[in-house]
Design a protein around this motif. Structure first.
Motif, PDB file in Angstrom:
ATOM      1  N   LYS A  86      25.644 -57.110   2.783  1.00  0.00           N
ATOM      2  CA  LYS A  86      25.933 -55.711   2.496  1.00  0.00           C
ATOM      3  C   LYS A  86      27.423 -55.449   2.673  1.00  0.00           C
ATOM      4  O   LYS A  86      28.060 -55.958   3.575  1.00  0.00           O
ATOM      5  CB  LYS A  86      25.142 -54.815   3.460  1.00  0.00           C
ATOM      6  N   LYS A  87      28.009 -54.666   1.763  1.00  0.00           N
ATOM      7  CA  LYS A  87      29.408 -54.313   1.880  1.00  0.00           C
ATOM      8  C   LYS A  87      29.589 -53.399   3.084  1.00  0.00           C
ATOM      9  O   LYS A  87      29.037 -52.318   3.143  1.00  0.00           O
ATOM     10  CB  LYS A  87      29.892 -53.606   0.614  1.00  0.00           C
ATOM     11  N   GLY A  88      30.367 -53.830   4.070  1.00  0.00           N
ATOM     12  CA  GLY A  88      30.493 -53.052   5.297  1.00  0.00           C
ATOM     13  C   GLY A  88      31.858 -53.181   5.916  1.00  0.00           C
ATOM     14  O   GLY A  88      32.834 -53.483   5.265  1.00  0.00           O
ATOM     15  N   GLN A 112      28.911 -52.615  -9.222  1.00  0.00           N
ATOM     16  CA  GLN A 112      28.283 -51.563  -8.437  1.00  0.00           C
ATOM     17  C   GLN A 112      27.210 -52.157  -7.526  1.00  0.00           C
ATOM     18  O   GLN A 112      26.573 -53.152  -7.866  1.00  0.00           O
ATOM     19  CB  GLN A 112      27.662 -50.511  -9.353  1.00  0.00           C
ATOM     20  N   GLY A 113      27.007 -51.519  -6.370  1.00  0.00           N
ATOM     21  CA  GLY A 113      25.967 -51.964  -5.459  1.00  0.00           C
ATOM     22  C   GLY A 113      26.518 -52.786  -4.312  1.00  0.00           C
ATOM     23  O   GLY A 113      27.718 -52.817  -4.052  1.00  0.00           O
ATOM     24  N   ASN A 114      25.624 -53.467  -3.593  1.00  0.00           N
ATOM     25  CA  ASN A 114      25.989 -54.169  -2.372  1.00  0.00           C
ATOM     26  C   ASN A 114      26.509 -55.587  -2.595  1.00  0.00           C
ATOM     27  O   ASN A 114      27.045 -56.200  -1.682  1.00  0.00           O
ATOM     28  CB  ASN A 114      24.799 -54.227  -1.414  1.00  0.00           C
ATOM     29  N   GLU A 115      26.326 -56.126  -3.807  1.00  0.00           N
ATOM     30  CA  GLU A 115      26.802 -57.479  -4.071  1.00  0.00           C
ATOM     31  C   GLU A 115      28.224 -57.419  -4.620  1.00  0.00           C
ATOM     32  O   GLU A 115      28.712 -56.368  -5.042  1.00  0.00           O
ATOM     33  CB  GLU A 115      25.854 -58.192  -5.029  1.00  0.00           C
ATOM     34  N   TYR A 116      28.887 -58.594  -4.638  1.00  0.00           N
ATOM     35  CA  TYR A 116      30.285 -58.672  -5.018  1.00  0.00           C
ATOM     36  C   TYR A 116      30.462 -59.461  -6.311  1.00  0.00           C
ATOM     37  O   TYR A 116      29.907 -60.554  -6.460  1.00  0.00           O
ATOM     38  CB  TYR A 116      31.098 -59.375  -3.930  1.00  0.00           C
ATOM     39  N   ASN A 166      32.860 -61.470  -0.512  1.00  0.00           N
ATOM     40  CA  ASN A 166      31.676 -61.777   0.294  1.00  0.00           C
ATOM     41  C   ASN A 166      32.068 -62.774   1.377  1.00  0.00           C
ATOM     42  O   ASN A 166      32.154 -63.975   1.137  1.00  0.00           O
ATOM     43  CB  ASN A 166      30.576 -62.351  -0.591  1.00  0.00           C
TER      44      ASN A 166
END
Length: 540
Positions: free
Chosen positions: A2-4, A113-117, A162
């Motif tokens: 998750k992008k954090g 877009q979203g949590n992946e890179y 990531n």
């Protein structure tokens, strides 16, 4: 993953792979190196060019969505192309979100877009004013590209990677420094700095240094252009944008407003603005005219500040149109070109303002889709639109012509429909944007003129065009037409996006040695047509 948010860790990864201009620009293969896939296969890249909405566009009333009849008559625009967004190696569509410009080249950043890179960088050549070319595209695995800037023959790139797939990276936020070839082509020769937080949200540069900001619990960073080492940093939360003006660095935070630092030692000079962004991590940008600072303030619209005093001198609020969802009405970005200010307002489109003591609205650019990012440079406006790719719009600016026929001609202010009646002799100069033209006598135009719909040069009519002319729309169900029954004289460049019809007795005369005509639609030439002079372009 998750992008954090992650803690600060700095590491430089140097890759010394070199490649020549010939290898980058002419070999029709994909080059894979260090997780970057460079594609310069023109057959593949040309498939992303979309001319569907190309042609003359107008400035419209933002409320009624109809053409305006004010200063927009002196603001001719042509959408010359749209490039669809690339897909990554897994077939996922990326999204354009930033543009950097160097001369005739535009570099476009893409994210997933979203949590992946996943990300990409496009290189677009705009040296041909009406036929831009996607010359190269680089896919960058497991990395969002959030921003980029050209400096000293390099690209400084902000992004998020990531860190689970790279043991050397502890926090996702990164700044890349990519060497370009002498012709400006992308390469695999780059270095990377790992910085604090989940993403590098923006980058900028001057002649000696480059700067980056990272969001959430991030910081402002100063780098050395030669060593690529971090020379200093200032922690400030939720940073969205950074820009350099003279000896100052200006940052925009979604919670701390505007902070201005000295470029030498990052000493804080001034803080102002109580603006707070209700959308965490959303794209926001800033730009300048003199002491005026323009800030995209999300759902609060556009803020205009005096940088010396810190006073807010104007707020331009947003009013949703009848067909726009309120959540999609948001000021995402702002870009300055001379005295004009372009503002990307999401579903409300792209607004244009004229700068004086206060910004004055000219109108909304009549393009399809939302406007999520805007960058202007030279004669071009680059607009990132939603999940699509990038629109390129050309501002039709007057060019100098040697003809004595242009001396003393006034600027046009006669409305959206031009009618030259029998017996009249009429001439205008400068920039002119109209809807249609009907010419029955002598008409001269010097400078730049755009005509969105049909043109009729009737028998006995003569249109003397000195400069540039852009007319019509590309491949419409009912094609726009440029009809010549009389005479068209051309000294300069003519682009007809619809059909050209030359009826019996029609004359087209090219003056000088470097005139051109391009017709995207059908050319009809009946008997008795006369074409004289030297020209390049469409074969008449």
């Amino acid at each position: 993953m998750k992008k954090g948010i992650f803690l600060l860790s700095i590491i430089t990864l140097a890759f010394a792979t070199s490649c020549t201009d010939q290898e980058n620009l002419n070999s029709e293969i994909n080059t894979v190196k260090n997780a970057i896939v460079i594609n310069n296969n023109q057959t593949q890249l040309n498939q992303r060019l979309d001319l569907t909405n190309s042609g003359v566009i107008s400035i419209i009333n933002p409320s009624t969505r109809k053409n305006l009849v004010t200063e927009s008559e002196q603001f001719p625009l042509t959408q010359i192309a749209e490039f669809n967004a690339p897909k990554d190696s897994q077939g996922r569509s990326l999204q354009a979100n930033h543009v950097a410009v160097n001369g005739n080249y535009a570099y476009v950043a893409y994210t997933l877009q979203g949590n992946e890179y996943s990300g990409a960088i496009d290189m677009i050549d705009v040296s041909d004013p009406y036929l831009p070319k996607l010359v190269m595209s680089a896919l960058i695995a497991d990395t969002d590209i959030t921003s980029l800037v050209y400096t000293n023959g390099k690209l400084v790139i902000g992004g998020a990677t990531n860190s689970d797939k790279n043991a050397a990276i502890q926090s996702p936020a990164i700044v890349m420094y990519m060497e370009l070839t002498s012709s400006g082509a992308l390469t695999n020769n780059y270095s990377t700095n790992d910085i604090s937080s989940f993403a590098a949200t923006d980058v900028t540069a001057n002649s000696s240094n480059y700067f980056a900001v990272s969001g959430d619990t991030g910081s402002l960073y100063k780098f050395d252009n030669t060593t690529k080492q971090i020379l200093g940093s200032k922690a400030i939360e939720d940073l969205r944008s950074v820009a350099v003006i003279n000896d100052k660095i200006v940052t925009l935070s979604g919670t701390k407003g505007i902070n201005i630092y000295n470029t030498l030692n990052l000493e804080l000079v001034k803080s102002f603005s109580t603006w707070k962004d209700v959308v965490q991590g959303a794209k926001r940008t800033i730009d300048f005219i003199g002491d005026k600072l323009f800030v995209s303030e999300g759902y609060q619209g556009l803020g205009v500040y005096n940088m010396t005093s810190g006073t807010k001198i104007q707020t331009i609020a947003l009013i949703p149109t009848a067909t726009t969802e309120p959540d999609d009405v948001v000021t995402n970005a702002v870009s300055v070109n001379g005295d004009y200010v372009f503002v990307a307002n999401g579903g409300n489109g792209l607004n244009v303002y004229k700068s004086s003591d206060q910004l004055a609205l000219i109108g909304t650019v009549g393009i399809n889709g939302s406007s999520n990012y805007v960058k202007t440079s030279g004669n071009y406006i680059y607009v990132a639109s939603g999940k699509g790719g990038l629109k390129i719009i050309k501002m039709e600016k007057p060019v100098t012509t040697p003809s004595i026929n242009c001396s003393g001609l006034p600027v046009y202010n006669g409305g959206q429909e031009l009618n030259i009646n029998s017996g009249q002799t009429v001439g205008y100069s400068g920039s002119t944007a109209i809807n249609k033209a009907n010419i029955n006598a002598s008409f001269t135009h010097c400078g730049a003129i755009s005509i969105q719909n049909d043109v009729n040069i009737n028998s006995g009519g003569i249109f003397k065009m000195y400069g540039t002319l852009s007319q019509g729309k590309y491949q419409q169900a009912n094609p726009t037409r440029f009809t010549v029954n009389g005479e068209l004289q051309i000294q300069g460049s003519v682009v007809i996006w619809g059909d050209l019809v030359m009826n019996s007795g029609a004359k087209i005369s090219f003056l000088g040695n470097d005139s051109s005509i391009t017709v995207y639609g059908k050319v009809t030439k009946n008997s008795g047509v006369t074409i004289t002079g030297k020209y390049t372009g469409t074969n008449l």
